[in-house]
Design a protein around this motif. Structure first.
Motif, PDB file in Angstrom:
ATOM      1  N   TRP A 178       0.853  -1.187   0.000  1.00 59.31           N
ATOM      2  CA  TRP A 178       0.000   0.000   0.000  1.00 59.31           C
ATOM      3  C   TRP A 178       0.886   1.232   0.000  1.00 59.31           C
ATOM      4  CZ3 TRP A 178      -5.217   0.345  -0.619  1.00 59.31           C
ATOM      5  CH2 TRP A 178      -5.963  -0.832  -0.459  1.00 59.31           C
TER       6      TRP A 178
ATOM      7  N   TYR B 201      -4.715   6.565  -1.875  1.00 57.00           N
ATOM      8  CA  TYR B 201      -4.054   5.328  -1.460  1.00 57.00           C
ATOM      9  C   TYR B 201      -4.058   4.350  -2.624  1.00 57.00           C
ATOM     10  CZ  TYR B 201      -4.046   7.092   3.259  1.00 57.00           C
ATOM     11  OH  TYR B 201      -3.808   7.870   4.372  1.00 57.00           O
TER      12      TYR B 201
ATOM     13  N   CYS C 177      -3.194   0.602  -3.902  1.00 53.10           N
ATOM     14  CA  CYS C 177      -2.898  -0.795  -3.642  1.00 53.10           C
ATOM     15  C   CYS C 177      -1.980  -1.261  -4.765  1.00 53.10           C
ATOM     16  CB  CYS C 177      -4.212  -1.578  -3.658  1.00 53.10           C
ATOM     17  SG  CYS C 177      -4.055  -3.356  -3.673  1.00 53.10           S
TER      18      CYS C 177
END
Lengths: 110, 116
Positions: free
Chosen positions: A35, A88, A90
């Motif tokens: 992440w 954010y 992934c």
């Protein structure tokens, strides 16, 4: 064909509550998941990672959970703070290459 | 912590010109450097991987003659966008990693390119 999917483009969470960011993947050969946090006009900053042989990794306020059977991982941030407002990403890796999802914009509300 | 810099941070150029972007690892030796491109509201797309002293490995769909990558030393990699066109306008980000592996990729701050 997206191998790493973040289906929620944005998420709003009250300060102090838990933020849960979700991610799905299709390639069972991925051996590492990561992440990253990104502010506008800046490069991504590594947050936390998890090996494919584990199902949980915790680092301070951040915990990543991996469900291999469902090809799903999630990032939990608790308690959420104003400075957590960012995008954010992934990401998943195979052979030292990282493939990113499209990102989820997290808004922490006062 | 490890620091990666990019220069310039932003550039505006006319269509047809070439633009060079530098990526430097400031306090560590990077055995491998990666170049990414990000379009608005899209994920970071890996363009190419370069190891010091060898030719870069380009991802499918990336024109190697258009995006020239040079990794002449363990601390410097350059990306040259040749004969830039408006569709090349994007945010270019480099990252550098050590032998420790993929989890230790350190990202640069990015370079915003606008081609007029």
């Amino acid at each position: 064909d997206q191998q790493v999917k973040q289906n929620s483009p944005s998420l709003s969470v009250q300060e102090g509550r838990i933020s849960i960011l979700n991610c799905d993947y299709t390639n069972s050969m991925f051996d590492y998941f990561l992440w990253y946090k990104k502010y506008p006009a800046e490069g991504p900053t590594f947050l936390i990672s998890i090996s494919s042989i584990k199902d949980k990794n915790e680092d301070g306020r951040f915990t990543v959970f991996l469900n291999k059977s469902a090809k799903h991982l999630s990032l939990h941030i608790v308690p959420s703070q104003p400075g957590d407002s960012a995008v954010y990403f992934c990401a998943a890796s195979e052979d030292d290459k990282i493939i990113f999802g499209k990102g989820t914009r997290l808004h922490i509300l006062p | 912590g490890a620091v990666v810099s990019q220069h310039p941070s932003w550039v505006i150029c006319k269509s047809g010109t070439s633009v060079k972007i530098e990526c430097r690892s400031l306090d560590f030796q990077a055995t491998t450097m990666f170049w990414y491109r990000q379009f608005p509201k899209q994920s970071l797309m890996l363009m190419a991987t370069s190891n010091e002293g060898s030719k870069a490995t380009y991802e499918q769909g990336v024109e190697k003659d258009k995006f020239l990558i040079n990794h002449a030393s363990l601390t410097l990699s350059t990306l040259t966008v040749t004969s830039a066109h408006p569709e090349d306008s994007s945010f270019y980000i480099c990252s550098a990693s050590t032998l420790a592996g993929v989890a230790t990729q350190y990202f640069g701050p990015g370079t915003r390119l606008l081609v007029l």
